[in-house]
Design a protein around this motif. Structure first.
Motif, mmCIF file in Angstrom:
data_model
loop_
_atom_site.group_PDB
_atom_site.id
_atom_site.type_symbol
_atom_site.label_atom_id
_atom_site.label_comp_id
_atom_site.label_asym_id
_atom_site.label_seq_id
_atom_site.Cartn_x
_atom_site.Cartn_y
_atom_site.Cartn_z
ATOM 1 N N PHE A 150 20.229 -39.346 61.276
ATOM 2 C CA PHE A 150 19.376 -39.211 60.091
ATOM 3 C C PHE A 150 17.943 -39.564 60.432
ATOM 4 O O PHE A 150 17.659 -40.204 61.450
ATOM 5 C CB PHE A 150 19.879 -40.092 58.935
ATOM 6 N N GLN A 151 17.030 -39.144 59.545
ATOM 7 C CA GLN A 151 15.627 -39.538 59.617
ATOM 8 C C GLN A 151 15.213 -40.092 58.254
ATOM 9 O O GLN A 151 15.736 -39.668 57.216
ATOM 10 C CB GLN A 151 14.743 -38.347 59.992
ATOM 11 N N TRP A 152 14.272 -41.011 58.273
ATOM 12 C CA TRP A 152 13.820 -41.695 57.051
ATOM 13 C C TRP A 152 12.320 -41.910 57.138
ATOM 14 O O TRP A 152 11.763 -42.093 58.229
ATOM 15 C CB TRP A 152 14.518 -43.044 56.931
ATOM 16 N N TRP A 153 11.672 -41.876 55.979
ATOM 17 C CA TRP A 153 10.259 -42.251 55.927
ATOM 18 C C TRP A 153 9.919 -42.785 54.536
ATOM 19 O O TRP A 153 10.566 -42.423 53.543
ATOM 20 C CB TRP A 153 9.339 -41.079 56.288
ATOM 21 N N PRO A 154 8.895 -43.665 54.434
ATOM 22 C CA PRO A 154 8.472 -44.206 53.131
ATOM 23 C C PRO A 154 7.565 -43.199 52.434
ATOM 24 O O PRO A 154 6.347 -43.218 52.603
ATOM 25 C CB PRO A 154 7.729 -45.487 53.516
ATOM 26 N N GLU A 155 8.156 -42.318 51.660
ATOM 27 C CA GLU A 155 7.429 -41.228 51.012
ATOM 28 C C GLU A 155 6.728 -41.717 49.729
ATOM 29 O O GLU A 155 7.393 -42.195 48.807
ATOM 30 C CB GLU A 155 8.407 -40.096 50.674
ATOM 31 N N PRO A 156 5.379 -41.607 49.644
ATOM 32 C CA PRO A 156 4.665 -42.063 48.440
ATOM 33 C C PRO A 156 5.087 -41.315 47.170
ATOM 34 O O PRO A 156 5.030 -41.877 46.082
ATOM 35 C CB PRO A 156 3.194 -41.786 48.773
ATOM 36 N N ARG A 157 5.487 -40.065 47.319
ATOM 37 C CA ARG A 157 5.927 -39.263 46.158
ATOM 38 C C ARG A 157 7.404 -38.920 46.326
ATOM 39 O O ARG A 157 7.793 -37.756 46.244
ATOM 40 C CB ARG A 157 5.066 -38.009 46.054
ATOM 41 N N PHE A 200 15.376 -42.950 47.798
ATOM 42 C CA PHE A 200 15.347 -44.405 47.659
ATOM 43 C C PHE A 200 14.201 -44.764 46.721
ATOM 44 O O PHE A 200 13.052 -44.382 46.955
ATOM 45 C CB PHE A 200 15.133 -45.080 49.024
ATOM 46 N N THR A 201 14.525 -45.484 45.664
ATOM 47 C CA THR A 201 13.525 -45.816 44.649
ATOM 48 C C THR A 201 13.070 -47.259 44.711
ATOM 49 O O THR A 201 12.075 -47.620 44.081
ATOM 50 C CB THR A 201 14.080 -45.529 43.244
ATOM 51 N N ARG A 202 13.784 -48.096 45.457
ATOM 52 C CA ARG A 202 13.398 -49.506 45.543
ATOM 53 C C ARG A 202 12.152 -49.651 46.407
ATOM 54 O O ARG A 202 11.917 -48.874 47.335
ATOM 55 C CB ARG A 202 14.530 -50.334 46.119
ATOM 56 N N GLY A 203 11.351 -50.655 46.113
ATOM 57 C CA GLY A 203 10.136 -50.884 46.890
ATOM 58 C C GLY A 203 9.164 -49.738 46.728
ATOM 59 O O GLY A 203 8.939 -49.220 45.629
ATOM 60 N N ALA A 204 8.590 -49.301 47.839
ATOM 61 C CA ALA A 204 7.600 -48.224 47.797
ATOM 62 C C ALA A 204 8.253 -46.854 47.669
ATOM 63 O O ALA A 204 7.559 -45.866 47.414
ATOM 64 C CB ALA A 204 6.728 -48.277 49.050
ATOM 65 N N GLY A 205 9.564 -46.768 47.847
ATOM 66 C CA GLY A 205 10.253 -45.491 47.759
ATOM 67 C C GLY A 205 10.335 -44.818 49.118
ATOM 68 O O GLY A 205 9.483 -45.013 49.982
ATOM 69 N N GLY A 206 11.371 -44.044 49.325
ATOM 70 C CA GLY A 206 11.539 -43.366 50.601
ATOM 71 C C GLY A 206 12.554 -42.252 50.508
ATOM 72 O O GLY A 206 13.223 -42.061 49.489
ATOM 73 N N ILE A 207 12.656 -41.489 51.607
ATOM 74 C CA ILE A 207 13.574 -40.359 51.701
ATOM 75 C C ILE A 207 14.350 -40.469 53.008
ATOM 76 O O ILE A 207 13.788 -40.783 54.057
ATOM 77 C CB ILE A 207 12.807 -39.017 51.690
ATOM 78 N N ARG A 208 15.654 -40.197 52.937
ATOM 79 C CA ARG A 208 16.479 -40.082 54.132
ATOM 80 C C ARG A 208 17.111 -38.697 54.159
ATOM 81 O O ARG A 208 17.602 -38.216 53.123
ATOM 82 C CB ARG A 208 17.579 -41.151 54.158
ATOM 83 N N ILE A 209 17.099 -38.074 55.336
ATOM 84 C CA ILE A 209 17.662 -36.736 55.511
ATOM 85 C C ILE A 209 18.630 -36.754 56.684
ATOM 86 O O ILE A 209 18.291 -37.233 57.770
ATOM 87 C CB ILE A 209 16.555 -35.692 55.765
#
Length: 336
Positions: free
Chosen positions: A279-286, A304-313
């Motif tokens: 998988f890949q993940w990044w802290p996506e602002p939107r 992911f909605t906790r903290g700054a938010g992020g996406i995992r693919i």
């Protein structure tokens, strides 16, 4: 109940798109699973007795001196906080690395322990200052893929053990970075290692995982979990998968290549991601907007909605899936 990836029923209901029309990249599960043979007929008929062959195959594959089979690592994640209470008779101060697979903090809190979530960079300070009896982390981390060196983990485990503490290392995504595992040291006091057959082998529906720890703790955990924890079919399929070195070697090479491909694809679309071969993940602002944009194209990713938010693919299963993800990322860039 916490929300997790793989929830295609929710996606289908919310967006009005049939399950079969989705490209599900919301988990880090190998999309090309181990080709499990049909189990013997008696696996369906008889109560499942303890299986020395399964646990022996697990010890050989993971390099641990002793392992206990459990109904997925989730079973251990839920049981360990209860076992700690049973041993100690009082709540423990628990530090859970953050960000992390959310069930860890949830299960320790639900059992009444005093839980704090601490960034990975601050974990050493927590141990040195003796601010916890239990430290829990994923290695590699889920969702970021970050790694803590084995030497550091073993140092923490020994320091915690001197005061009766535990280091719980969730290595569910550890198959593609075997050199980072501390399972070989799991007979040492205070070190508990969790491993999963669901991720690398793509057998999440089998509900099979393992715990490596000191023999006395494994015996207590087995007693707590009770009889018949692993079904007969899971025992037979799991044993075959853990012994199949040829499939493991070919799969490792493919996953490492596909992980690099996914990282490169995201990079070409202006996304600086990190992660593992799965998988890949990044802290996506939107993050919510990104998630919705890809869902509109029938691509389901993990929000992911906790903290700054992020996406995992996760990884696409075939070339059509790679092209579809590429097109969905292009859509996001044009309309996001």
């Amino acid at each position: 109940m916490l929300e997790h990836g793989g929830n295609l029923n929710d996606a289908a209901l919310h967006y009005g798109r049939a399950r079969s029309e989705w490209l599900d990249l919301s988990t880090g599960i190998n999309p090309l699973a181990y080709p499990a043979a049909a189990p013997a007929v008696d696996a369906w008929h008889r109560l499942p007795e303890p299986c020395a062959a399964l646990e022996g195959a697990a010890c050989d594959y993971y390099g641990a001196p002793r392992m206990l089979a459990v109904a997925g690592t989730q079973a251990a994640i839920q049981a360990l906080p209860q076992l700690r209470l049973r041993q100690d008779g009082q709540p423990a101060r628990v530090v859970v690395a953050a960000p992390i697979y959310a069930e860890h903090a949830h299960c320790w809190q639900r059992s009444g322990h005093l839980v704090r979530e601490v960034p990975y960079a601050a974990l050493d300070e927590e141990v040195q200052a003796q601010r916890c009896e239990v430290l829990v982390l994923c290695n590699p981390n889920n969702p970021t893929g970050a790694l803590v060196a084995p030497a550091q983990l073993l140092q923490w485990a020994r320091q915690l053990a001197t005061r009766g503490g535990w280091l719980v290392v969730d290595e569910a995504f550890g198959d593609t970075v075997a050199a980072q595992s501390v399972a070989a040291h799991s007979a040492e006091p205070g070190l508990i290692v969790l491993r999963s057959v669901g991720k690398f082998f793509g057998l999440a529906g089998l509900r099979l995982g393992f715990v490596a720890a000191a023999p006395t703790l494994l015996d207590e955990l087995a007693d707590w979990l009770g009889p018949w924890t692993i079904s007969g079919p899971a025992q037979q399929i799991g044993t075959a998968a853990l012994r199949d070195r040829h499939w493991q070697e070919r799969t490792l090479a493919r996953l490492l290549a596909d992980g690099e491909r996914l990282h490169g694809l995201l990079q070409r679309h202006g996304i600086a991601a990190s992660g593992t071969a799965l998988f890949q993940w990044w802290p996506e602002p939107r993050a919510a907007d990104f998630h919705a944009a890809l869902a509109s194209q029938g691509v389901w990713v993990r929000l992911f909605t906790r903290g700054a938010g992020g996406i995992r693919i996760g990884l696409p299963p075939d070339e059509a899936g790679w092209q579809r993800l590429d097109a969905a990322l292009s859509y996001w860039r044009a309309h996001g």
